[in-house]
Design a protein around this motif. Sequence first.
Motif, PDB file in Angstrom:
ATOM      1  N   ASN B 171       0.937  -1.164  -0.153  1.00 13.87           N
ATOM      2  CA  ASN B 171       0.006   0.205  -0.168  1.00 13.87           C
ATOM      3  C   ASN B 171       0.905   1.310   0.183  1.00 13.87           C
ATOM      4  OD1 ASN B 171      -1.651   2.189   0.619  1.00 13.87           O
ATOM      5  ND2 ASN B 171      -3.056   0.928   2.270  1.00 13.87           N
ATOM      6  N   VAL B 213      -3.525  -8.279  -3.057  1.00  9.07           N
ATOM      7  CA  VAL B 213      -3.409  -8.200  -1.693  1.00  9.07           C
ATOM      8  C   VAL B 213      -2.552  -6.972  -1.492  1.00  9.07           C
ATOM      9  CG1 VAL B 213      -2.154  -9.299   0.630  1.00  9.07           C
ATOM     10  CG2 VAL B 213      -3.154 -10.653  -1.120  1.00  9.07           C
ATOM     11  N   LEU B 214      -2.984  -6.048  -0.586  1.00 11.21           N
ATOM     12  CA  LEU B 214      -2.135  -4.755  -0.529  1.00 11.21           C
ATOM     13  C   LEU B 214      -1.417  -4.966   0.919  1.00 11.21           C
ATOM     14  CD1 LEU B 214      -2.073  -2.464  -2.337  1.00 11.21           C
ATOM     15  CD2 LEU B 214      -3.964  -1.527  -1.334  1.00 11.21           C
ATOM     16  N   ASP B 215      -0.416  -5.285   1.000  1.00 14.96           N
ATOM     17  CA  ASP B 215       0.271  -5.308   2.354  1.00 14.96           C
ATOM     18  C   ASP B 215       0.783  -4.134   2.671  1.00 14.96           C
ATOM     19  OD1 ASP B 215       0.715  -8.373   3.202  1.00 14.96           O
ATOM     20  OD2 ASP B 215       1.308  -8.312   1.133  1.00 14.96           O
TER      21      ASP B 215
END
Lengths: 301, 358, 276
Positions: B171, B213-215
Amino acid sequence: MDIATTLTLGTQRPVASAYAAPPTRRRRRARQSVIPGFGLTLGLTLVWLSLIVLVPLSTVFLRSAGMGWDAFTAAAFAPRALAAYWVSFATSFVAALINAVFGLMTAWVLVRYDFPGRRVVNAMVDLPFALPTAVAGIALTALYAGNGWIGRYTEPLGIKLAYNPVGITLALVFVGLPFIVRAVEPVLEDFDRELEEAAGTLGASPLQIFTRVILPAILPSVLTGFALAFARGLGEYGSVIFIAGNMPFKSEITPLLIVTHLEQYDYAGATAIATVMLLAAFAMLLVINLVQAWSRGRYTR
Amino acid sequence: MFLTRKVRAPGAAAAPARLLLTSLALASLALAGCSGKTRDADAQSIELLNVSYDPTRELYEELNPRFAAKWKAQSGQDVKITMSHGGSGKQARAVIDGLDADVVTLALGYDIDAIAQKSGGKLDAQWQKRLPHNSTPYASTIVFLVRKGNPKGIHDWGDLVKPGVAVITPNPKTSGGARWNFLAAWAYGKTHGDGSDAAAQDYVKRLYANVPVLDSGARGATTTFVERGIGDVLLAWENEAFLAQKELGEGKFDVIAPSISILAEPPVALVDGNARRHGTTKAAKAYLDFLYTPEAQEIIARNHYRPVDPEVAKKYASTFPTLTLVTIDHDFGGWKAAQERFFSDGGVFDKIYTQAGR
Amino acid sequence: MKPVSSGGVRAALILATLGFLALFLFLPLVVVFTEALAKGIEAYALALVEPDALSAIRLTLTVAAIAVPVNLVFGVVAAWAITKFEFPGKSLLITLIDLPFSVSPVVAGLIYVLVFGAQGWLGPWLTEHDIQIVFAVPGIVLATVFVTFPFVARELIPLMLEQGSADEEAALSLGASGLQTFLRVTLPNVRWGLLYGVLLCNARAMGEFGAVSVVSGHLRGLTNTMPLHVEILYNEYNFVAAFAVASLLAALALLTLVLKSLVEARFHPHERRTGS
C-alpha cells in the motif's frame, strides 16, 4: 433458579459485567459497614483507573474535539473509513454469529456429554485467550492461504479463505470462540434438568424441549457472549492483519485504517476514527449491560 | 485465630497500598534505566540508533561492524549501533513522536522532510543539502520479480494489466517502496498512452485492479509473494528482488527489468537534536560519511544497492540491468508535490480505489 | 442424567464440536510447532538462544513481572471497594474498569503516544528532562498494564459478591484488624479466583501485540517483546526462527491452560459449595 446469580457464580472467563448483577437481598441488608477501607480502596481505584485508562483515553476525545466538527466528520466518515467500519462490523458480526452457533454447541457437548479427552478439549477452548494474536495471525495465514494446509484444497474449488473478508472472519472466529463457550457453559451447567424432563413427560420432542425450554433460559448468556465476541472482533488487530489482504474498501479493517493514518502523520484522522471505535466500544458495553439487566428482569422473582 | 489488636480502619488496604508503591517504584526504576543514554562525547563507548526502513536489514548488518571497527581505530571509542526497521512512514512517525534516533536512513525524502517539519526543529530542514548526491549514499530502482521461467510471460509494465495477471505491491499510503512502485507505473502509463495524465491514471487504475493483496510494507508484500505463493509478479526494490532470489529460493524466481522505471533514492540524515543530546553528533556524522567511502560503497553494491561512487559503480555495472530511469525531482516535481497529488487523502491513489471499490 | 437427545444426536454433536475445534483451535497450534521444527531441532534451538531472541524473552518477562503485580494489586483494591460497599455510580465504575477489554489494542497504544510522545501532552516536559516513556520499556509496560487492566478485578468481583461479607464481619467483630481480616479471611476465600485472574492477566501481558507494537519503536535487542520479535523475524524471511519464538509463546499459552485447568479443579467445587 436465579439466572443472574448463576451467571455471576460460574465466573468462568469473560462474562462481562456479569458481576453487575446485584447481590441477593439477604446480603444487601447485611451491608453498611463495619468493614474498613472504603475511602482508601475506592480512592486508589479511582486514581489508578483515571491514570491508566481515563486520562489517556480522554486524549482521543480532546484531539477530536480540537479538530472541529467539519474536519472530524470529513475524517471519521470518509468513504474509505465508512467502508472499513462496514468490513469490521460485518466480519465481526458474522464471526460472532458462527461462534454463537458453534460455541453453544461446544458448551452443550462439554457440559452434557462425557467423552474421552473432554477435559483437554475444555482447556483448549481458552487457547485464543492465551495465544498471542500475532502468533495466531501467522498460524492462521499458514493454514488458509492459497498454498496453506487447508487453503490448497479449497482454492482449486474456487473458495478463497485468505486475503479477503472470509479470511478476516475466520481469524475472528478463532479469537471470539471462548467468549460464547465461557458465557454459556456455567448457565447450562446450572440449568434445572427437571424442567426438561417435565417437558418430556408432557410429550415434547427433543427439538421442542431445546427451543422452548432450554434456549430461552440460556439466551441471555448467548447474547452476552455474542456481544463480547463482537466487541472483541471490532478491535482485533494482530491476528487479522496477516490474513486480511488489507485492500481499501474490501478487506481493510478499522484498526488498520487507524494505523494507516498514523503512518501518514495524520493524527487527526487517526483520532477521529479512534473516537468512532471508542463510541462503538461504549455502545457494546451498554448493550451487554442491558442484556444482563433484561435477563435479571426475566428470571428473578 | 485472629488476635486482639484493635480494629484499624484504613489498615485493610495498607498492604495493597504498599505493594502499589513498590510496583510504581519498580516501574520508575525501569524507566530510569532506559533514559540513561550516553551524554558524554568523550565516553569510552557510545551508542548510535539508526532508524531505517524495511529492506536495509542485511545491508546495515554488514556495514555497522565495519564502521565500528573504523571508528574505534580513529577515535578509540567503542560504538554500538542499534537498528530499528519498519515501514518508512511508520519509522518517521516514531521519530517524530520521540523515538530517539541519532540518524535516520529511510525509503524516501518525504519521510525525512516530515521529521524536519513536525518534530520541532530536531532535524535541520536543509538536511538534503548537507551530504553529497541529495544525501543519498545508495540508489535503487523498481523491478519485477516473477516465478521461475516467467510462466505468464511478463516483460514490461504493459503485461501487468493483462487479465489474469496478479500483481503484488504494498500500500503506497503506508509503504515507501510502494510509492516508488506507484510512480514508476505512472511514468510508464504517461509515456505509453497518449501522454496525458488521464492515460497514466487509467493505466495505474488497471494495474491496481490486478492487485489481490495490499500489504502495509515491502517486506509483507515479499512474504505474500514468496511464502504464500500469491501473485504472478512482485513489484519490488531492485535490491529486495535480488535478495529474495538469493535468500528464499535459488532458482525459484527471475528478476525482470522493465523498459522504464524510477530512480529510487533512499536518503539518510542526522537527527541533530537527538545526537546533540546524546553527545553523539561527531560519531553519527562520521557514520553517515562512512556510507560514501569506497569500502562502504563496495558493501552497498554487493547488497544490490546501486552505489553512487563512480569507481565502484563502474566496477559493479554488470550486476545491474540497464533501464531508463525517471527521477522524482525532474519528472514529478519533488516529493512534496508528488505526495500531495498522488498519496494524500483524496489524492489519485484514493480515487483509483474509490472508483474501483464501489 | 437423561439427556434430551438420543445417542445418534449425541455422537453427531460431539463429532461436529471436535471437528470444529480441531479446525479452529488445534490446527493453528500444530502449524506453529510444525513450522518451527521444519528445519530440525537444531535450527529451532539456535533460534531461541540467539541474543536478540534472548533479550526479547527477557523483556517480555520483565514487562509481565511489572504489569501483573500492578494489576493484581489494583484488582484486589477495586474488588474490595466494589463488593464491600454500596456507593452511587458503582455500575458505571464497573463498566469503566471493563473498558480496556473493548478498546482496540491499536487505540490503546495510540493514547499513550498522545500523552507521552514528543508531540503529546507531556512530550515537551519529558524531553526537557530526558525521560523516555514511549519507544522505551516504560511505554511498553504502560500499554500492557492498560490491556490487562480488568483481568484480576473481573475474576474477583463476582466471586467476592457471591461470598458476601459475613465472614469478614465476623472476623472484625472478633477484633481482627482490617488487614488481618483481609489476609486471613478474604484472601483464602478468593485465592483460586485470584490465581485464575493472574494467569489470564499474565498470558495476555506476555502475548500482547497491537498495543505494544504502536509504542515499542522496534529497537532490536532493546524494545522488542517476544510477539514483536516474531513479527520481525517473519519480516526477515527467517520463518523457522519466527515460528520457533512463536512456539515458545504457544508453549506458554499451553502452560497457562494447564495451570488454569488445575486451578479450575480446585476452584469449581469450592464455588458450588458456597453458591448453592
